[in-house]
Structure formats: structure tokens, C-alpha cells
Design a protein around this motif. Structure first.
Motif, PDB file in Angstrom:
ATOM      1  N   ASN A  35       4.208 -37.732   2.856  1.00  0.00           N
ATOM      2  CA  ASN A  35       3.462 -37.355   1.650  1.00  0.00           C
ATOM      3  C   ASN A  35       3.968 -36.027   1.076  1.00  0.00           C
ATOM      4  O   ASN A  35       3.210 -35.090   0.845  1.00  0.00           O
ATOM      5  CB  ASN A  35       1.958 -37.281   1.935  1.00  0.00           C
ATOM      6  CG  ASN A  35       1.139 -37.210   0.662  1.00  0.00           C
ATOM      7  OD1 ASN A  35       1.538 -37.716  -0.384  1.00  0.00           O
ATOM      8  ND2 ASN A  35      -0.010 -36.562   0.745  1.00  0.00           N
ATOM      9  N   VAL A  36       5.293 -35.961   0.880  1.00  0.00           N
ATOM     10  CA  VAL A  36       5.932 -34.766   0.343  1.00  0.00           C
ATOM     11  C   VAL A  36       6.759 -35.126  -0.884  1.00  0.00           C
ATOM     12  O   VAL A  36       7.114 -36.289  -1.091  1.00  0.00           O
ATOM     13  CB  VAL A  36       6.831 -34.066   1.396  1.00  0.00           C
ATOM     14  CG1 VAL A  36       5.993 -33.545   2.547  1.00  0.00           C
ATOM     15  CG2 VAL A  36       7.929 -34.993   1.889  1.00  0.00           C
ATOM     16  N   GLY A  37       7.080 -34.127  -1.672  1.00  0.00           N
ATOM     17  CA  GLY A  37       7.842 -34.342  -2.892  1.00  0.00           C
ATOM     18  C   GLY A  37       9.309 -33.992  -2.768  1.00  0.00           C
ATOM     19  O   GLY A  37      10.066 -34.149  -3.724  1.00  0.00           O
ATOM     20  N   ALA A  38       9.719 -33.518  -1.587  1.00  0.00           N
ATOM     21  CA  ALA A  38      11.125 -33.155  -1.391  1.00  0.00           C
ATOM     22  C   ALA A  38      11.473 -33.206   0.086  1.00  0.00           C
ATOM     23  O   ALA A  38      10.617 -32.996   0.949  1.00  0.00           O
ATOM     24  CB  ALA A  38      11.403 -31.769  -1.941  1.00  0.00           C
ATOM     25  N   LEU A  39      12.745 -33.491   0.346  1.00  0.00           N
ATOM     26  CA  LEU A  39      13.272 -33.513   1.707  1.00  0.00           C
ATOM     27  C   LEU A  39      14.414 -32.517   1.817  1.00  0.00           C
ATOM     28  O   LEU A  39      15.235 -32.401   0.894  1.00  0.00           O
ATOM     29  CB  LEU A  39      13.839 -34.895   2.061  1.00  0.00           C
ATOM     30  CG  LEU A  39      12.912 -36.087   2.024  1.00  0.00           C
ATOM     31  CD1 LEU A  39      13.696 -37.364   2.324  1.00  0.00           C
ATOM     32  CD2 LEU A  39      11.793 -35.915   3.029  1.00  0.00           C
ATOM     33  N   LEU A  40      14.475 -31.831   2.930  1.00  0.00           N
ATOM     34  CA  LEU A  40      15.652 -31.034   3.224  1.00  0.00           C
ATOM     35  C   LEU A  40      16.752 -31.994   3.662  1.00  0.00           C
ATOM     36  O   LEU A  40      16.503 -32.923   4.428  1.00  0.00           O
ATOM     37  CB  LEU A  40      15.351 -30.042   4.343  1.00  0.00           C
ATOM     38  CG  LEU A  40      14.270 -29.012   4.034  1.00  0.00           C
ATOM     39  CD1 LEU A  40      13.954 -28.195   5.274  1.00  0.00           C
ATOM     40  CD2 LEU A  40      14.693 -28.130   2.882  1.00  0.00           C
ATOM     41  N   VAL A  41      17.951 -31.782   3.187  1.00  0.00           N
ATOM     42  CA  VAL A  41      19.081 -32.622   3.582  1.00  0.00           C
ATOM     43  C   VAL A  41      19.906 -31.806   4.571  1.00  0.00           C
ATOM     44  O   VAL A  41      20.460 -30.754   4.222  1.00  0.00           O
ATOM     45  CB  VAL A  41      19.923 -33.055   2.370  1.00  0.00           C
ATOM     46  CG1 VAL A  41      21.053 -33.972   2.822  1.00  0.00           C
ATOM     47  CG2 VAL A  41      19.049 -33.756   1.328  1.00  0.00           C
ATOM     48  N   LEU A  42      19.935 -32.284   5.811  1.00  0.00           N
ATOM     49  CA  LEU A  42      20.610 -31.574   6.893  1.00  0.00           C
ATOM     50  C   LEU A  42      21.789 -32.371   7.413  1.00  0.00           C
ATOM     51  O   LEU A  42      21.716 -33.597   7.536  1.00  0.00           O
ATOM     52  CB  LEU A  42      19.644 -31.319   8.048  1.00  0.00           C
ATOM     53  CG  LEU A  42      18.352 -30.561   7.746  1.00  0.00           C
ATOM     54  CD1 LEU A  42      17.506 -30.434   9.013  1.00  0.00           C
ATOM     55  CD2 LEU A  42      18.644 -29.197   7.161  1.00  0.00           C
ATOM     56  N   GLN A  43      22.857 -31.648   7.711  1.00  0.00           N
ATOM     57  CA  GLN A  43      24.019 -32.259   8.358  1.00  0.00           C
ATOM     58  C   GLN A  43      24.410 -31.344   9.507  1.00  0.00           C
ATOM     59  O   GLN A  43      24.673 -30.154   9.290  1.00  0.00           O
ATOM     60  CB  GLN A  43      25.173 -32.419   7.382  1.00  0.00           C
ATOM     61  CG  GLN A  43      26.342 -33.176   7.954  1.00  0.00           C
ATOM     62  CD  GLN A  43      27.323 -33.584   6.873  1.00  0.00           C
ATOM     63  OE1 GLN A  43      27.484 -32.894   5.869  1.00  0.00           O
ATOM     64  NE2 GLN A  43      27.950 -34.713   7.063  1.00  0.00           N
ATOM     65  N   ASP A  44      24.417 -31.889  10.706  1.00  0.00           N
ATOM     66  CA  ASP A  44      24.692 -31.106  11.917  1.00  0.00           C
ATOM     67  C   ASP A  44      23.769 -29.890  12.013  1.00  0.00           C
ATOM     68  O   ASP A  44      24.195 -28.806  12.399  1.00  0.00           O
ATOM     69  CB  ASP A  44      26.161 -30.666  11.951  1.00  0.00           C
ATOM     70  CG  ASP A  44      27.121 -31.852  11.955  1.00  0.00           C
ATOM     71  OD1 ASP A  44      26.800 -32.877  12.597  1.00  0.00           O
ATOM     72  OD2 ASP A  44      28.178 -31.756  11.294  1.00  0.00           O
ATOM     73  N   GLY A  45      22.508 -30.086  11.617  1.00  0.00           N
ATOM     74  CA  GLY A  45      21.513 -29.034  11.723  1.00  0.00           C
ATOM     75  C   GLY A  45      21.567 -27.980  10.629  1.00  0.00           C
ATOM     76  O   GLY A  45      20.759 -27.063  10.622  1.00  0.00           O
ATOM     77  N   LYS A  46      22.503 -28.094   9.728  1.00  0.00           N
ATOM     78  CA  LYS A  46      22.658 -27.120   8.643  1.00  0.00           C
ATOM     79  C   LYS A  46      22.159 -27.699   7.322  1.00  0.00           C
ATOM     80  O   LYS A  46      22.364 -28.879   7.029  1.00  0.00           O
ATOM     81  CB  LYS A  46      24.126 -26.712   8.468  1.00  0.00           C
ATOM     82  CG  LYS A  46      24.672 -25.928   9.633  1.00  0.00           C
ATOM     83  CD  LYS A  46      24.074 -24.547   9.666  1.00  0.00           C
ATOM     84  CE  LYS A  46      24.710 -23.717  10.772  1.00  0.00           C
ATOM     85  NZ  LYS A  46      24.068 -22.444  10.940  1.00  0.00           N
ATOM     86  N   LEU A  47      21.542 -26.852   6.521  1.00  0.00           N
ATOM     87  CA  LEU A  47      21.049 -27.253   5.213  1.00  0.00           C
ATOM     88  C   LEU A  47      22.230 -27.457   4.267  1.00  0.00           C
ATOM     89  O   LEU A  47      23.008 -26.540   4.032  1.00  0.00           O
ATOM     90  CB  LEU A  47      20.111 -26.178   4.661  1.00  0.00           C
ATOM     91  CG  LEU A  47      19.476 -26.448   3.310  1.00  0.00           C
ATOM     92  CD1 LEU A  47      18.514 -27.636   3.396  1.00  0.00           C
ATOM     93  CD2 LEU A  47      18.736 -25.212   2.822  1.00  0.00           C
ATOM     94  N   VAL A  48      22.353 -28.672   3.731  1.00  0.00           N
ATOM     95  CA  VAL A  48      23.441 -28.969   2.790  1.00  0.00           C
ATOM     96  C   VAL A  48      22.910 -29.382   1.421  1.00  0.00           C
ATOM     97  O   VAL A  48      23.679 -29.576   0.484  1.00  0.00           O
ATOM     98  CB  VAL A  48      24.405 -30.054   3.336  1.00  0.00           C
ATOM     99  CG1 VAL A  48      25.137 -29.548   4.575  1.00  0.00           C
ATOM    100  CG2 VAL A  48      23.670 -31.358   3.622  1.00  0.00           C
TER     101      VAL A  48
END
Length: 143
Positions: A35-48
Motif C-alpha cells: 500500500n505504497v506509492g513508490a518503490l526503491l529500486v535496488l541492485q546489489d543492495g545499492k539504490l539505483v
């Protein structure tokens, strides 16, 4: 007023995230589940990047593929503004207002994601702090 550390402590510990190669459909399902309006996009634990409802609404219409065929990387915002844990709520609100977005990641000094704040989180805390101050002033005036 609470600090960012205190605000993040009040939020669920599990972050809603996606990987760049996840399908947009999968990401939308995660957004619905949390129930959120955004997702963090992570690759190998880093924010991309960050993938929001706005990204989907504005970019998917130009895409010639279905949501199940489109990877998140094609629609996410790759240039992500973020703050450190020592930022003030006022600084966060100012940045979000200036840049016109509603979700703000919080990172530590090593670039690890500590959490994400929404404009709703910040407004709720601001209202709470103002109500407390008003109550204190009313008690002072009437005593």
C-alpha cells in the motif's frame, strides 16, 4: 519535532523494493501489497532508482510493451534525490516541494538505504508538532 531517525523507527522495518530487471507488473503488485506509492529500486543492495505511480502513469503510456514485458529500469527515475539521517524535516519538505516529488530515500554515510519518507509522513509529523505547540501555548496563556 521528531528527527528523521525517529520517523523511520515508527515505520515498518520491511522496505518495499524492486530490482531493475523486475517487470513493471511485479513492481505494481508489490506497491499494492505494501500500500505504497513508490518503490526503491535496488541492485546489489545499492539504490539505483525509484519507481513511483507517477512514473508508471506518465511513462507507460508511451511504452509499446505491456507491464508484464517492461522492466522497471525502463520506467524508473534513475536520478534519485536523497537525504542523510541528519537532515531536518524542514529540509526534506523543502527539497520535495522544490523538486516536485513525494517520496524521499534516506541513506547513511556509506550509501546504504535506511528507509524512505513520503510527503504524508512529513506533513503528519508537522501537524502533530504544531498541535503540541498550540496546546502548550494554550496552557501557558490560561495558567
Amino acid at each position: 519535532m521528531k528527527t528523521l531517525k525517529q520517523l523511520l523507527a515508527d515505520k515498518p522495518k520491511t522496505l518495499a523494493v524492486a530490482a531493475p530487471d523486475d517487470s513493471v507488473f511485479q513492481a505494481l503488485c508489490v506497491m499494492a501489497e505494501y500500500n505504497v506509492g513508490a518503490l526503491l529500486v535496488l541492485q546489489d543492495g545499492k539504490l539505483v532508482g525509484i519507481f513511483s505511480e507517477r512514473d508508471y502513469a506518465r511513462k507507460q503510456i508511451r511504452n509499446q510493451r505491456s507491464s508484464k514485458e517492461t522492466p522497471v529500469r525502463d520506467l524508473m527515475s534513475a536520478r534519485v534525490a536523497y537525504v542523510g539521517i541528519d537532515a531536518t524535516l524542514e529540509e526534506c519538505m523543502s527539497l520535495m516541494t522544490e523538486k516536485r516529488f513525494r517520496h524521499l530515500p534516506v541513506l547513511d554515510d556509506q550509501g546504504q538505504v535506511l528507509g524512505i519518507l513520503s510527503i504524508g509522513d512529513l506533513v503528519k509529523e508537522t501537524i502533530s508538532a504544531q498541535q503540541f505547540l498550540i496546546g502548550e501555548l494554550e496552557r501557558y496563556i490560561t495558567s
